[in-house]
Design a protein around this motif. Structure first.
Motif, PDB file in Angstrom:
ATOM      1  N   SER A 163       0.855  -1.197   0.000  1.00 57.22           N
ATOM      2  CA  SER A 163       0.000   0.000   0.000  1.00 57.22           C
ATOM      3  C   SER A 163       0.883   1.236   0.000  1.00 57.22           C
ATOM      4  O   SER A 163       2.056   1.180   0.376  1.00 57.22           O
ATOM      5  CB  SER A 163      -0.955   0.009   1.192  1.00 57.22           C
ATOM      6  OG  SER A 163      -0.259  -0.186   2.408  1.00 57.22           O
ATOM      7  N   PHE A 164       0.302   2.347  -0.432  1.00 63.29           N
ATOM      8  CA  PHE A 164       1.073   3.566  -0.628  1.00 63.29           C
ATOM      9  C   PHE A 164       0.234   4.774  -0.231  1.00 63.29           C
ATOM     10  O   PHE A 164      -0.837   4.999  -0.790  1.00 63.29           O
ATOM     11  CB  PHE A 164       1.487   3.651  -2.100  1.00 63.29           C
ATOM     12  CG  PHE A 164       2.329   4.851  -2.477  1.00 63.29           C
ATOM     13  CD1 PHE A 164       3.221   5.428  -1.592  1.00 63.29           C
ATOM     14  CD2 PHE A 164       2.228   5.388  -3.756  1.00 63.29           C
ATOM     15  CE1 PHE A 164       3.993   6.519  -1.943  1.00 63.29           C
ATOM     16  CE2 PHE A 164       2.998   6.484  -4.134  1.00 63.29           C
ATOM     17  CZ  PHE A 164       3.881   7.052  -3.232  1.00 63.29           C
ATOM     18  N   THR A 189       1.793  -0.626  -6.523  1.00 65.21           N
ATOM     19  CA  THR A 189       0.841  -0.441  -5.427  1.00 65.21           C
ATOM     20  C   THR A 189      -0.446  -1.230  -5.634  1.00 65.21           C
ATOM     21  O   THR A 189      -1.083  -1.127  -6.680  1.00 65.21           O
ATOM     22  CB  THR A 189       0.515   1.072  -5.301  1.00 65.21           C
ATOM     23  OG1 THR A 189       1.708   1.751  -4.923  1.00 65.21           O
ATOM     24  CG2 THR A 189      -0.563   1.328  -4.272  1.00 65.21           C
ATOM     25  N   PHE A 192      -3.892   2.172  -2.914  1.00 63.60           N
ATOM     26  CA  PHE A 192      -3.396   3.553  -2.941  1.00 63.60           C
ATOM     27  C   PHE A 192      -4.309   4.407  -2.061  1.00 63.60           C
ATOM     28  O   PHE A 192      -5.539   4.297  -2.153  1.00 63.60           O
ATOM     29  CB  PHE A 192      -3.404   4.040  -4.394  1.00 63.60           C
ATOM     30  CG  PHE A 192      -2.796   5.397  -4.621  1.00 63.60           C
ATOM     31  CD1 PHE A 192      -1.581   5.752  -4.056  1.00 63.60           C
ATOM     32  CD2 PHE A 192      -3.430   6.320  -5.448  1.00 63.60           C
ATOM     33  CE1 PHE A 192      -1.014   7.011  -4.287  1.00 63.60           C
ATOM     34  CE2 PHE A 192      -2.866   7.570  -5.698  1.00 63.60           C
ATOM     35  CZ  PHE A 192      -1.663   7.908  -5.111  1.00 63.60           C
ATOM     36  N   VAL A 220      -3.103  -0.133 -10.372  1.00 61.92           N
ATOM     37  CA  VAL A 220      -3.463  -0.043  -8.954  1.00 61.92           C
ATOM     38  C   VAL A 220      -4.761  -0.843  -8.764  1.00 61.92           C
ATOM     39  O   VAL A 220      -5.713  -0.681  -9.517  1.00 61.92           O
ATOM     40  CB  VAL A 220      -3.660   1.432  -8.536  1.00 61.92           C
ATOM     41  CG1 VAL A 220      -4.119   1.534  -7.095  1.00 61.92           C
ATOM     42  CG2 VAL A 220      -2.370   2.219  -8.753  1.00 61.92           C
TER      43      VAL A 220
END
Ligand code: ADP
Length: 316
Positions: A163-164, A189, A192, A220
């Motif tokens: 995760s980011f 990722t 997000f 994503v």
């Protein structure tokens, strides 16, 4: 199921007790409060009872100890937090302005957080991670980006996820190396976690729908958009889910996004439906803003359940 691991800065926050501008006159302060976006995030993971570890560095001083004690107490593995005898734990002084803005004095230059390194302990923790949470605020430190980019392929190869939270200061994206670092992480990722402004910065699209479509096309898997007191929205290939925020009095907004992200992630890993994950995450964010100190409002599931039962929800 492996640990959730994050990498990045640990610091303390010291807060003015009156509204106003800056620190040019003597005033009453409170703190030190444990802080640092990655530290707040991982503390919330620990409080929810999920295995958690942080890779970081502190000085051999009370500000470091305040953080280490809190993280340990809340169940976080701090074996990969190096204690540097020759560096100080960083600090941030914050004063809220009457208009809701904030003035800061940062003592972070040459702090221990800048010396985060791929120690054997850090490598051991990363080698066992089931999930890596990347915080944009740490990426400008070359050793942090080095560990992030080296561990992502390994984590993915053993079925883990990434995760980011961009947690961005706009100047980072102006620097070509900074921008490349962010793009590298985004490309890997799964989840997000931007705020509205970050969504457009990262997708290059001002329109929300187009921005979401561009990021999903880029690979994503899930996007959770944080909307402050309005709550949050989840997007994936199957569509969108909106959940309104809780109505609370905001005392101190610092840390809301970090505890929100940790809670969404843990709830999702426990297999809860998206709507429940968003509700828990909104509750965690809302509880954080009601108390002074970035990490003072982190929550267990029991506290979140009690809060959800007792707190009105805003208009959708
Ligand atoms: P960030 O801290 O990353 O800028 P937000 O300000 O959007 O992110 O806060 C994250 C989450 O915390 C929101 O999505 C919401 O669930 C909760 N939250 C933040 N501010 C408030 C508020 N004033 N009232 C209720 N919930 C809030």
């Amino acid at each position: 199921e492996g640990k959730i691991v994050t990498i990045g800065e640990i610091l303390v926050e010291i807060m003015a007790t009156t509204l106003g501008h800056g620190f040019l006159e003597a005033q009453t302060l409170i703190g030190p409060f444990p802080s640092g976006a990655p530290a707040i995030f991982i503390d919330q993971v620990g409080k929810l009872g999920h295995p958690a570890a942080i890779v970081s560095a502190v000085g051999d001083d009370d500000f470091g100890t305040v953080n280490l004690d809190r993280l340990k107490q809340d169940g976080v593995d701090v074996s990969a937090v190096a204690i540097h005898p020759g560096a100080a734990t960083g600090s941030a002084f914050v004063r809220y302005r009457p208009d809701g803005g904030r003035d800061f004095v940062f003592n972070m230059r040459d702090s221990a957080a800048g010396r985060i390194d791929a120690t054997p302990e850090a490598q051991a923790v990363l080698a066992e991670a089931g999930h890596l949470h990347v915080m944009g605020s740490g990426l400008p430190v070359p050793a942090v980006f080095g560990m992030v980019s080296a561990s992502i392929p390994a984590i993915k190869a053993r079925g883990g996820t990434v995760s980011f939270d961009p947690n961005i200061r706009v100047e980072m994206l102006r620097d070509p190396a900074g921008k490349a670092a962010f793009q590298t992480v985004l490309a890997a990722t799964d989840l997000f976690l931007p705020s509205g402004e970050e969504l457009s910065l990262f997708s290059g699209e001002a329109d929300e729908g187009r921005a979401i479509a561009a990021l999903l096309d880029a690979g994503v898997q899930e996007i959770v958009l944080k909307r402050g007191k309005a709550g949050a929205s989840h997007f994936d290939r199957n569509g969108r889910t909106d959940v309104p925020g809780f109505v609370v009095e905001e005392i101190d907004p610092t840390g809301a996004g970090d505890s929100f992200g940790a809670t969404f992630l843990v709830a999702r890993r426990l297999g809860k439906p998206v709507e429940d994950c968003l509700r828990y995450a909104n509750a965690a964010g809302a509880r954080t803003v009601t108390v002074k100190g970035p990490m003072e409002g982190t929550s267990s599931f029991a506290e979140l359940d009690a809060f959800i039962a007792a707190t009105p929800v805003g208009a959708a």
